[in-house]
Motif scaffolding. Structure first.
Motif, PDB file in Angstrom:
ATOM      1  N   VAL A  29       0.439  -1.053  -0.043  1.00 51.64           N
ATOM      2  CA  VAL A  29      -0.045  -0.216   0.057  1.00 51.64           C
ATOM      3  C   VAL A  29       1.167   1.593  -0.006  1.00 51.64           C
ATOM      4  CG1 VAL A  29      -1.718  -1.156   1.041  1.00 51.64           C
ATOM      5  CG2 VAL A  29      -0.451   0.027   2.504  1.00 51.64           C
ATOM      6  N   ARG A  30       2.068   1.432  -0.249  1.00 48.57           N
ATOM      7  CA  ARG A  30       3.228   1.968   0.138  1.00 48.57           C
ATOM      8  C   ARG A  30       2.920   3.389  -1.308  1.00 48.57           C
ATOM      9  NH1 ARG A  30       8.988   0.422   0.058  1.00 48.57           N
ATOM     10  NH2 ARG A  30       7.538  -1.280  -1.378  1.00 48.57           N
ATOM     11  N   HIS A  49       0.545  -3.543  -5.678  1.00 54.45           N
ATOM     12  CA  HIS A  49       0.842  -2.830  -5.540  1.00 54.45           C
ATOM     13  C   HIS A  49      -0.198  -1.902  -5.699  1.00 54.45           C
ATOM     14  CE1 HIS A  49       1.765   0.996  -5.847  1.00 54.45           C
ATOM     15  NE2 HIS A  49       2.403   1.306  -4.495  1.00 54.45           N
ATOM     16  N   ILE A  50      -1.887  -1.304  -4.236  1.00 58.07           N
ATOM     17  CA  ILE A  50      -2.636  -0.493  -4.004  1.00 58.07           C
ATOM     18  C   ILE A  50      -2.460   0.236  -3.317  1.00 58.07           C
ATOM     19  CG2 ILE A  50      -5.679  -0.329  -4.128  1.00 58.07           C
ATOM     20  CD1 ILE A  50      -5.682  -3.395  -4.944  1.00 58.07           C
ATOM     21  N   ARG A  51      -2.212   1.750  -3.961  1.00 60.63           N
ATOM     22  CA  ARG A  51      -1.840   2.665  -2.950  1.00 60.63           C
ATOM     23  C   ARG A  51      -2.919   2.376  -1.888  1.00 60.63           C
ATOM     24  NH1 ARG A  51      -0.747   5.687  -7.636  1.00 60.63           N
ATOM     25  NH2 ARG A  51      -2.565   6.845  -7.527  1.00 60.63           N
ATOM     26  N   MET A  52      -1.999   2.874  -0.437  1.00 60.56           N
ATOM     27  CA  MET A  52      -3.364   2.646   0.296  1.00 60.56           C
ATOM     28  C   MET A  52      -4.910   4.040   0.156  1.00 60.56           C
ATOM     29  SD  MET A  52      -2.664   4.539   4.492  1.00 60.56           S
ATOM     30  CE  MET A  52      -2.689   5.660   4.143  1.00 60.56           C
ATOM     31  N   ASN A  53      -4.589   5.099  -0.620  1.00 60.09           N
ATOM     32  CA  ASN A  53      -5.516   5.634  -0.898  1.00 60.09           C
ATOM     33  C   ASN A  53      -6.632   5.931  -1.658  1.00 60.09           C
ATOM     34  OD1 ASN A  53      -4.400   7.575   1.507  1.00 60.09           O
ATOM     35  ND2 ASN A  53      -3.259   8.913  -0.530  1.00 60.09           N
ATOM     36  N   GLU A  66      -7.359 -14.662   2.056  1.00 62.14           N
ATOM     37  CA  GLU A  66      -6.638 -13.744   3.165  1.00 62.14           C
ATOM     38  C   GLU A  66      -5.785 -12.811   2.574  1.00 62.14           C
ATOM     39  OE1 GLU A  66      -5.051 -14.549   7.235  1.00 62.14           O
ATOM     40  OE2 GLU A  66      -3.473 -14.864   5.887  1.00 62.14           O
ATOM     41  N   TYR A  67      -5.945 -11.461   2.963  1.00 67.25           N
ATOM     42  CA  TYR A  67      -4.675 -10.734   2.224  1.00 67.25           C
ATOM     43  C   TYR A  67      -3.781 -10.032   3.596  1.00 67.25           C
ATOM     44  CZ  TYR A  67      -7.995 -10.558  -1.372  1.00 67.25           C
ATOM     45  OH  TYR A  67      -9.181 -10.750  -2.554  1.00 67.25           O
ATOM     46  N   ILE A  68      -2.221  -9.891   2.877  1.00 64.96           N
ATOM     47  CA  ILE A  68      -1.440  -9.973   3.806  1.00 64.96           C
ATOM     48  C   ILE A  68      -0.497  -8.117   2.978  1.00 64.96           C
ATOM     49  CG2 ILE A  68       1.171 -10.374   4.196  1.00 64.96           C
ATOM     50  CD1 ILE A  68       0.302 -13.580   4.167  1.00 64.96           C
ATOM     51  N   PHE A  69      -0.744  -6.880   4.202  1.00 71.37           N
ATOM     52  CA  PHE A  69      -0.750  -5.810   3.515  1.00 71.37           C
ATOM     53  C   PHE A  69       0.564  -5.819   4.231  1.00 71.37           C
ATOM     54  CE2 PHE A  69      -5.235  -6.117   3.144  1.00 71.37           C
ATOM     55  CZ  PHE A  69      -5.393  -5.663   1.977  1.00 71.37           C
ATOM     56  N   ILE A  70       1.277  -4.861   3.368  1.00 73.14           N
ATOM     57  CA  ILE A  70       2.899  -4.347   3.067  1.00 73.14           C
ATOM     58  C   ILE A  70       3.019  -2.582   3.338  1.00 73.14           C
ATOM     59  CG2 ILE A  70       4.967  -4.335   2.319  1.00 73.14           C
ATOM     60  CD1 ILE A  70       3.527  -7.340   1.267  1.00 73.14           C
ATOM     61  N   CYS A  71       3.849  -1.928   4.015  1.00 73.08           N
ATOM     62  CA  CYS A  71       3.919  -1.055   3.822  1.00 73.08           C
ATOM     63  C   CYS A  71       5.166  -0.750   4.337  1.00 73.08           C
ATOM     64  CB  CYS A  71       2.605  -0.138   4.212  1.00 73.08           C
ATOM     65  SG  CYS A  71       3.477   0.738   6.144  1.00 73.08           S
ATOM     66  N   ARG A  72       5.585   0.977   4.488  1.00 69.24           N
ATOM     67  CA  ARG A  72       6.932   0.789   4.876  1.00 69.24           C
ATOM     68  C   ARG A  72       7.394   0.338   5.911  1.00 69.24           C
ATOM     69  NH1 ARG A  72      10.926   4.329   6.858  1.00 69.24           N
ATOM     70  NH2 ARG A  72       9.031   6.196   7.704  1.00 69.24           N
ATOM     71  N   SER A  73       7.137   0.612   7.318  1.00 68.44           N
ATOM     72  CA  SER A  73       7.292   0.101   8.698  1.00 68.44           C
ATOM     73  C   SER A  73       6.119  -0.473   9.497  1.00 68.44           C
ATOM     74  CB  SER A  73       6.946   1.488   9.788  1.00 68.44           C
ATOM     75  OG  SER A  73       6.108   2.454   9.431  1.00 68.44           O
ATOM     76  N   SER A  74       4.984  -0.459   8.199  1.00 66.59           N
ATOM     77  CA  SER A  74       3.834  -1.626   9.133  1.00 66.59           C
ATOM     78  C   SER A  74       2.022  -0.178   9.980  1.00 66.59           C
ATOM     79  CB  SER A  74       3.465  -2.996   9.796  1.00 66.59           C
ATOM     80  OG  SER A  74       4.456  -2.049  11.120  1.00 66.59           O
ATOM     81  N   ARG A  92       0.272   2.222   8.258  1.00 64.65           N
ATOM     82  CA  ARG A  92      -0.275   2.477   7.295  1.00 64.65           C
ATOM     83  C   ARG A  92      -1.256   0.699   6.895  1.00 64.65           C
ATOM     84  NH1 ARG A  92       3.078   5.262   2.214  1.00 64.65           N
ATOM     85  NH2 ARG A  92       4.651   4.304   3.900  1.00 64.65           N
ATOM     86  N   SER A  93      -0.241  -0.121   6.615  1.00 66.78           N
ATOM     87  CA  SER A  93      -0.860  -1.006   6.404  1.00 66.78           C
ATOM     88  C   SER A  93      -2.244  -1.826   7.636  1.00 66.78           C
ATOM     89  CB  SER A  93       0.145  -2.403   5.973  1.00 66.78           C
ATOM     90  OG  SER A  93       1.020  -2.188   6.524  1.00 66.78           O
ATOM     91  N   GLU A  94      -1.329  -0.873   8.582  1.00 61.91           N
ATOM     92  CA  GLU A  94      -1.914  -1.245  10.148  1.00 61.91           C
ATOM     93  C   GLU A  94      -3.373  -0.591   9.678  1.00 61.91           C
ATOM     94  OE1 GLU A  94      -1.605  -2.059  14.390  1.00 61.91           O
ATOM     95  OE2 GLU A  94      -1.101   0.300  13.665  1.00 61.91           O
TER      96      GLU A  94
END
Length: 102
Positions: free
Chosen positions: A27-28, A43-47, A61-69, A71-73
């Motif tokens: 989501v970055r 890649h799907i940006r958070m917004n 089930e989806y696993i979400f990823i960002c830089r530090s966790s 935004r993904s949270e």
């Protein structure tokens, strides 16, 4: 609020090495993913998540990823409220030691 399921970077790396079928979503922002993504991640940006929510399947089930966790949270809380199965990769790409693709 229901707690979010998590996965560590090490656990995810093992699942990838074992060839498990995973739904990874990064989501970055564009300039961040240009620095490298986990192989197989979408890649799907958070917004953009609310507008693209229909691309997700409630049976998976989806696993979400960002830089530090962080935004993904936030994305995980949002989607979990909508009835999706989600997991947050804690530590984010800052902790990722595995392979990356450009």
């Amino acid at each position: 609020m229901e707690p979010i399921n998590i996965i560590t970077t090490e656990e995810l790396e093992k699942k990838i090495e074992n060839g498990e079928e995973l739904n990874l979503i990064d989501v970055r922002e564009d300039e961040e993913v240009a620095e490298g993504m986990i192989p197989g991640a979408k890649h799907i940006r958070m917004n953009d998540i609310p507008a693209r929510i229909d691309e997700l399947d409630k049976d998976k089930e989806y696993i979400f990823i960002c830089r530090s966790s962080r935004r993904s949270e936030n994305v995980c809380y949002y989607l979990q409220d909508q009835g999706y199965k989600v997991r947050n990769m804690v530590g984010g790409m800052l902790d990722w030691k595995g392979e990356i693709v450009f």
